[in-house]
Scaffold this active site. Structure first.
Site, PDB file in Angstrom:
ATOM      1  CG  ASP A  96      -6.399 -20.229  -0.124  1.00 23.28           C
ATOM      2  OD1 ASP A  96      -6.559 -20.558   1.065  1.00 23.28           O
ATOM      3  OD2 ASP A  96      -7.261 -19.620  -0.781  1.00 23.28           O
ATOM      4  CG  HIS A 116      -5.324 -19.611  -5.260  1.00 24.10           C
ATOM      5  ND1 HIS A 116      -6.486 -19.779  -5.968  1.00 24.10           N
ATOM      6  CD2 HIS A 116      -5.701 -19.108  -4.048  1.00 24.10           C
ATOM      7  CE1 HIS A 116      -7.515 -19.389  -5.245  1.00 24.10           C
ATOM      8  NE2 HIS A 116      -7.069 -18.997  -4.065  1.00 24.10           N
ATOM      9  CG  ASP A 144      -9.567 -21.445  -2.823  1.00 20.00           C
ATOM     10  OD1 ASP A 144     -10.579 -22.148  -3.019  1.00 20.00           O
ATOM     11  OD2 ASP A 144      -9.622 -20.221  -2.638  1.00 20.00           O
ATOM     12  CG  ASP A 163      -9.695 -21.202 -10.406  1.00 20.83           C
ATOM     13  OD1 ASP A 163      -9.557 -21.597 -11.571  1.00 20.83           O
ATOM     14  OD2 ASP A 163     -10.772 -21.268  -9.790  1.00 20.83           O
ATOM     15  NE  ARG A 164      -7.944 -14.869  -7.837  1.00 16.41           N
ATOM     16  CZ  ARG A 164      -8.353 -13.747  -8.432  1.00 16.41           C
ATOM     17  NH1 ARG A 164      -7.552 -13.140  -9.281  1.00 16.41           N
ATOM     18  NH2 ARG A 164      -9.538 -13.238  -8.179  1.00 16.41           N
ATOM     19  CG  ASN A 188     -13.742 -19.683  -2.588  1.00 16.39           C
ATOM     20  OD1 ASN A 188     -12.730 -19.932  -1.938  1.00 16.39           O
ATOM     21  ND2 ASN A 188     -13.817 -18.608  -3.368  1.00 16.39           N
ATOM     22  CG  HIS A 189     -11.002 -20.220  -6.374  1.00 20.68           C
ATOM     23  ND1 HIS A 189     -10.957 -19.605  -7.598  1.00 20.68           N
ATOM     24  CD2 HIS A 189     -11.056 -19.222  -5.464  1.00 20.68           C
ATOM     25  CE1 HIS A 189     -10.946 -18.293  -7.437  1.00 20.68           C
ATOM     26  NE2 HIS A 189     -11.007 -18.037  -6.151  1.00 20.68           N
ATOM     27  CG  HIS A 202     -11.406 -22.611   1.557  1.00 18.48           C
ATOM     28  ND1 HIS A 202     -10.064 -22.640   1.269  1.00 18.48           N
ATOM     29  CD2 HIS A 202     -11.910 -21.535   0.885  1.00 18.48           C
ATOM     30  CE1 HIS A 202      -9.768 -21.640   0.449  1.00 18.48           C
ATOM     31  NE2 HIS A 202     -10.867 -20.957   0.208  1.00 18.48           N
ATOM     32  NE  ARG A 221     -13.732 -13.919   1.179  1.00 20.35           N
ATOM     33  CZ  ARG A 221     -12.499 -14.062   0.689  1.00 20.35           C
ATOM     34  NH1 ARG A 221     -12.309 -14.049  -0.610  1.00 20.35           N
ATOM     35  NH2 ARG A 221     -11.469 -14.198   1.487  1.00 20.35           N
ATOM     36  CG  HIS A 272     -11.919 -17.810   1.967  1.00 23.48           C
ATOM     37  ND1 HIS A 272     -12.073 -18.005   0.618  1.00 23.48           N
ATOM     38  CD2 HIS A 272     -13.046 -17.128   2.373  1.00 23.48           C
ATOM     39  CE1 HIS A 272     -13.219 -17.488   0.231  1.00 23.48           C
ATOM     40  NE2 HIS A 272     -13.829 -16.937   1.267  1.00 23.48           N
TER      41      HIS A 272
END
Length: 515
Positions: free
Chosen positions: A259, A261, A288, A291-292, A320-321, A369, A417, A444
């Site tokens: 990731d 991110h 990923d 995001d964030r 997943n993002h 992922h 999750r 992940h």
């Protein structure tokens, strides 16, 4: 209004009425709370206070342990469940946060923070109507509370927006981005633009070097070139299978990253440590990307640019993002809209749908992922046949590839999750044996050193966003192998400074409030 919608609305109304009745009858619980002299309660309060201190210092795992001990001693305090739910939310364990939110509400229906925790978990899982029910209840209980009303209003906007998007959706042959944006060639480049430019419409190494320096200086790529990169990556990704086979020859090195991110400056640090991508220095980034972190636009155009420059030596997996729910809640949609347009955010949604789901290296290492499956009979051919051009479903192979996590104990279990599953060492061993694999690599999950070796070495987690969200204090890592030696070599690295733009700066305001 359809019969299904009427039924849903009635259920919501019934739920609110039941909650209100329960709240009145439970108010006496607080009045009858044990006095400080009660040793069990006093000890539980000490654990709670320790948990609160740990929460403030971002030590979420330890905070959860303290809240759990408090709950063991005094399981009828809604506050303990709500606080533990917050710690789970910070660790992105949305399923566990939801369980604690539900427990808080059941324990004391008059404790309104429990509804907020449950709503935050529902929103994180994309269950906006369920979240709206909680916000509506709190707003009715506190009619003069502006904050409660604002949360309800914002969530209601999201629900209505989703309903409108479904209503205007039309089944028709999907066009490529080039077909949708034929007027792209007519976009004017202003005279004062001094940034990188594509050469004859193509990405070059010089363009990529200029682009990275441009981004380091906090400047933007011109929208004409941004659209062109998106159109070209869309065309390319459509031609790729859901499972991409990679051949790493001889003694050549190959690097796998987890990731990112939106942490652009840490991405640049990876290239500083390990070298720029090239035909002699190939990379796989395992989902990923966005995001964030608040430099997701810079990350994704850098990654897409290298993919176009080295299509056979630079690989990207979907995480997943890379989905509309995550992007709208955790910042990428807001960032793209702020730096370009909302139309470009919609384009990214289409492009992400075509990202491959996993990669198989030298027929011996499968990289995805999330993780493995709820069934033991899944083969690589099953993965190859996945129709991935969609938003991630809530169950099935694609969902589990993007969302699942390993667990220490044998067998399978529900996901912490709330999406996908958890799988044990025996599941990994069976999958690898069935598919003649040595091991799997997945991402992940935040890990203290940026990686984790699990399941007797057959399941490796790699996470490449150090000091995740500027709060977690973790290191990042990447893995290198060679074609003739698939033994993983892992390099951890620390976070580097970045401009003063905080993570989640572009996230949905409701998510920031709930955090």
């Amino acid at each position: 209004m359809s019969s299904a919608e009427l039924e849903s609305q009635q259920k919501c109304t019934d739920n609110l009425q039941e909650q209100a009745a329960n709240a009145e009858s439970s108010a006496s619980k607080r009045d009858s709370a044990p006095e400080a002299g009660d040793q069990g309660f006093a000890a539980a309060e000490q654990y709670k206070n320790k948990g609160n201190d740990l929460l403030k210092t971002k030590e979420f795992t330890k905070a959860i342990e303290m809240y759990s001990k408090a709950i063991e001693l005094y399981p009828t305090s809604a506050i303990y469940y709500a606080n533990r739910a917050l710690a789970h939310l910070r660790q992105e364990n949305f399923g566990l946060a939801l369980q604690d939110g539900v427990s808080a509400v059941k324990t004391d229906p008059s404790y309104l923070k429990g509804y907020y925790r449950r709503a935050a978990a529902h929103m994180s899982l994309g269950k906006f109507k369920l979240a709206l029910s909680d916000f509506e209840y709190v707003a009715k209980c506190r009619p003069n509370d502006k904050d409660a009303k604002l949360k309800f209003t914002e969530c209601n906007k999201i629900v209505k927006m989703r309903a409108f998007e479904r209503a205007i959706a039309v089944d028709k042959p999907e066009k490529t981005l080039s077909e949708m944006y034929r007027d792209m060639e007519n976009i004017t480049i202003e005279d004062d633009y001094k940034g990188p430019q594509l050469e004859d419409g193509k990405v070059t190494l010089q363009f990529m070097k200029d682009l990275m320096e441009h981004y380091k200086a906090q400047k933007r790529l011109h929208r004409k070139f941004a659209y062109k990169i998106l159109c070209d990556i869309d065309v390319y990704m459509r031609s790729q299978p859901s499972l991409v086979d990679i051949k790493v020859p001889g003694e050549e090195k190959f690097t796998i990253c987890g990731d990112i991110h939106g942490q652009f400056y840490d991405l640049m640090n990876i290239f500083e440590i390990n070298g720029l991508p090239s035909e002699k220095n190939p990379y796989l980034f395992n989902g990923d990307f966005v995001d964030r972190g608040s430099f997701s636009v810079e990350c994704i155009f850098t990654l897409f640019g290298f993919k176009l420059l080295y299509p056979n030596h630079f690989f990207l997996s979907r995480g997943n993002h890379e989905s509309i729910n995550m992007n709208q809640m955790y910042g990428f949609t807001g960032e793209v809209t702020a730096k370009y347009t909302s139309a470009m955010a919609d384009i990214f949604t289409q492009v992400f749908n075509w990202l491959p789901l996993c990669h198989c290296i030298n027929q011996k290492i499968l990289v995805m992922h999330g993780g493995l499956f709820s069934s033991d009979d899944v083969t690589l051919d099953n993965i190859r046949r996945i129709d991935r051009n969609c938003q991630p479903p809530e169950e099935g192979l694609m969902c589990e590839l993007l969302w699942s996590d390993p667990q220490q104990w044998m067998g399978r279990g529900p996901s912490k999750r709330g999406v996908g599953i958890q799988f044990g060492p025996d599941v990994t061993e069976t999958f690898c044996k069935l598919n003649k694999l040595d091991y799997i690599i997945r991402s992940h999950e935040v890990k203290d050193m940026g990686y984790e070796m699990a399941h007797n070495g057959q399941c490796i987690t790699v996470f490449s966003a150090p000091n995740y969200c500027d709060t977690m204090g973790n290191m990042g890592a990447f893995i290198t192998i060679t074609g003739n030696n698939l033994t993983p070599n892992i390099r951890s690295f620390e976070a580097v400074p970045h401009p003063d733009v905080k993570p989640m700066a572009y996230a949905n305001s409701l998510m920031n409030w709930l955090a």
